[in-house]
Design a protein around this motif. Sequence first.
Motif, mmCIF file in Angstrom:
data_model
loop_
_atom_site.group_PDB
_atom_site.id
_atom_site.type_symbol
_atom_site.label_atom_id
_atom_site.label_comp_id
_atom_site.label_asym_id
_atom_site.label_seq_id
_atom_site.Cartn_x
_atom_site.Cartn_y
_atom_site.Cartn_z
ATOM 1 N N TRP A 307 0.820 -1.219 0.000
ATOM 2 C CA TRP A 307 0.000 0.000 0.000
ATOM 3 C C TRP A 307 0.853 1.268 0.000
ATOM 4 N N GLY A 308 2.105 1.167 0.393
ATOM 5 C CA GLY A 308 2.982 2.336 0.355
ATOM 6 C C GLY A 308 3.108 2.883 -1.061
ATOM 7 N N ARG A 309 3.082 1.974 -2.038
ATOM 8 C CA ARG A 309 3.172 2.416 -3.424
ATOM 9 C C ARG A 309 1.902 3.127 -3.873
ATOM 10 N N VAL A 310 0.775 2.754 -3.260
ATOM 11 C CA VAL A 310 -0.478 3.475 -3.545
ATOM 12 C C VAL A 310 -0.354 4.907 -3.027
ATOM 13 N N LEU A 311 0.097 5.051 -1.789
ATOM 14 C CA LEU A 311 0.237 6.398 -1.232
ATOM 15 C C LEU A 311 1.267 7.225 -1.982
ATOM 16 N N ALA A 312 2.361 6.601 -2.368
ATOM 17 C CA ALA A 312 3.389 7.327 -3.124
ATOM 18 C C ALA A 312 2.817 7.841 -4.437
ATOM 19 N N ALA A 313 1.923 7.077 -5.051
ATOM 20 C CA ALA A 313 1.290 7.521 -6.296
ATOM 21 C C ALA A 313 0.299 8.642 -6.025
ATOM 22 N N VAL A 314 -0.493 8.504 -4.981
ATOM 23 C CA VAL A 314 -1.461 9.553 -4.626
ATOM 24 C C VAL A 314 -0.723 10.879 -4.393
ATOM 25 N N GLY A 315 0.437 10.783 -3.780
ATOM 26 C CA GLY A 315 1.208 11.981 -3.443
ATOM 27 C C GLY A 315 1.725 12.762 -4.634
ATOM 28 N N THR A 316 1.682 12.160 -5.821
ATOM 29 C CA THR A 316 2.157 12.875 -7.017
ATOM 30 C C THR A 316 1.076 13.742 -7.646
ATOM 31 N N THR A 317 -0.155 13.671 -7.130
ATOM 32 C CA THR A 317 -1.269 14.391 -7.753
ATOM 33 C C THR A 317 -1.479 15.763 -7.124
ATOM 34 N N ARG A 318 -2.323 16.541 -7.787
ATOM 35 C CA ARG A 318 -2.665 17.864 -7.260
ATOM 36 C C ARG A 318 -4.027 17.853 -6.566
ATOM 37 N N ALA A 319 -4.601 16.682 -6.390
ATOM 38 C CA ALA A 319 -5.930 16.581 -5.791
ATOM 39 C C ALA A 319 -5.917 17.120 -4.359
#
Lengths: 388, 388
Positions: A307-319
């Motif tokens: 799940w860390g990779r999910v959060l790392a991906a979320v962190g790249t967005t501007r949402a």
Amino acid sequence: MTSESQPAPLPAGFRAAGVTAGLKASGTPDLALVVNDGPDHHAAAVFTTNRVEAAPVTWSRQVLVDGRVDAVVLNSGGANACTGAQGFLDTHRTAEHVAEALGLSAGDVVVCSTGLIGELLPMDKIFAGIDAAAAALSPAGLEPAAIAIKTTDTVHKVAAHAGDGWSVAGFAKGAGMLAPALATMLVVLTTDAVVDPGDLDTALRAATAVSFDRIDSDACMSTNDTVVVLASGASGVEVGAGELTEALTAVSAGLARQLIADAEGAAHDIAIEVRSAASVDDALEVARAVARNNLFKCAVFGNDPNWGRVLAAVGTTRAAFDAAGLDVTMNGVQVCRAGGVGEDRSLVDLTGREVHVVVDLHAGSEAATIWTNDLTHDYVHENSAYST
Amino acid sequence: MTSESQPAPLPAGFRAAGVTAGLKASGTPDLALVVNDGPDHHAAAVFTTNRVEAAPVTWSRQVLVDGRVDAVVLNSGGANACTGAQGFLDTHRTAEHVAEALGLSAGDVVVCSTGLIGELLPMDKIFAGIDAAAAALSPAGLEPAAIAIKTTDTVHKVAAHAGDGWSVAGFAKGAGMLAPALATMLVVLTTDAVVDPGDLDTALRAATAVSFDRIDSDACMSTNDTVVVLASGASGVEVGAGELTEALTAVSAGLARQLIADAEGAAHDIAIEVRSAASVDDALEVARAVARNNLFKCAVFGNDPNWGRVLAAVGTTRAAFDAAGLDVTMNGVQVCRAGGVGEDRSLVDLTGREVHVVVDLHAGSEAATIWTNDLTHDYVHENSAYST
């Protein structure tokens, strides 16, 4: 929805065929023809947004300008993309040949191609294939047409929806989203409903926006993607915008789900659901960022709830979100709570084909889901050996 | 530049060490310490732009506010990311422990971590490791430190640059760009030059912009990326902004090239050079779009000069170009001319490790190059089995 094992009927007013023109080295069917015998010839279409668009896309955009389409010819075995003036001429000649064979105007013939980019099509084979397809046209031709446009697809894809005295049926190839897309996605939808041309266009855009536009197998946009809908009016049943949108959406969603299930080399179908977003755009941006993260996709292939990779991906967005407020649930287990460690990751079972990831942004009340696939050895294998 | 086989010396005023704290199951070294004994303690750093940032990044940003850093402690075997308040407390305690061991202020200790996201660090092992590292500090400690921060790296990475009476030396781990990055990229640069603190910050940003920011192995941005530079002034040689920037750029470029060469599972190092762009931003957008295209990356793995996938990727960007004017050259063979078929693709030899792709946009006079890797079975293997 009709499953692939039950032959789907074409709506009234349509005939189709699929033949072997000899474009593919495999010797399997590679040319399809769909004809709308009317009485109406309404049509609408959406195309790839790739600025490097194939000749048949450039051609077909023009065909759609007046909203009338009498026939769609599709070939696998060659994309006719990046083929310059000769490629466009070849598309034009393809439409002309269909027009001559069927007694139509070339300007009412949509052309779709899929296969390797950067090679000219063998036009003698295309012409002979069109003649053979014209001779084979049949109300039972939906499945043969679906089979003829397969490239790396392992199964053909058809779907149908029955209204009260009218119906929708469609077929598709490829695995990806309209923009972007994996390999080329070609979709033909047909209906015998009596519809307003404006309604048809609106309904198609609404249907694709929540179906083909929400699958993202490998983030690669094709030069050839096309979704076209044809309405014959042959049922005599007038259908309003709402009902039409619902039917096109149902068929499109069914085909989209089949595309993901047959994506190149995939071992898992993954739904990335983003909840409590400030906007649908935010939800889509976050879902797509996760869907395109190669590290996450490899982890799912390995049945690893990383799940860390999910959060790392979320962190790249501007949402809109607060990193300390993010929740992530994988197949029902809340592995991340408030941005930190939640339930034991070893409780997550990823051995099944379907994976459901929920990202809760705690930033609003909107939601959206993107379907994607894992990244596997077979994907690498298929795509490292495609043109050679 | 010093190759990895020749032990690189630390510049004057620095000591370093690498020890085994027991954080990694493999039992290999996993904790590094770098100390600046001064007389100057100038420092600058750049961090990941991921909004989900690890506790050590949050901590170290604060440390850098006053521009003074006395020591950097780094661990592999755990990223301390998505670990909530306890994770931040653990980073704080790590800095405190270093400060006590060395007689420094915790507020001058940068902390870097790399490894799995979402797990707390075993602090007893961290503390013991710090004690061991403090006891092992040595002017010959550059390579042991570089070795101790390896995760999936197969080799450690060091680079150096000799000025006239002063020098720069650095070490790195990971494979990717600063934003985004594959796995975590950690870089420590040291120099004994006497520099203006403002120049140091400017030079670091200039150096990273054309080195670490122009490698993009797999488009995945880490939560932990950190590049920090420390200046001791111990050489007594004053170095101006231009010379400093040149030296930091040389060392950064050397380390960046080593990161790409050791990227997870890669079989090819690929330079995507975009020429005749209207702006550097356009060139970078186009180069990055190609570098991130999984289909293209798989094709290179298969030694397949599938230039259509290059054009399909270029077409997804907003850069200024006319699709009918694009040229693509692969390892010296112009396979695409004016958006169409150029020389025979079979003339392209992709069997070597290095691949050079040139995309000519014919839209201006700017250029830029992004280094990336192919997408391979080994990449999928390593990343599907990382946390399990």
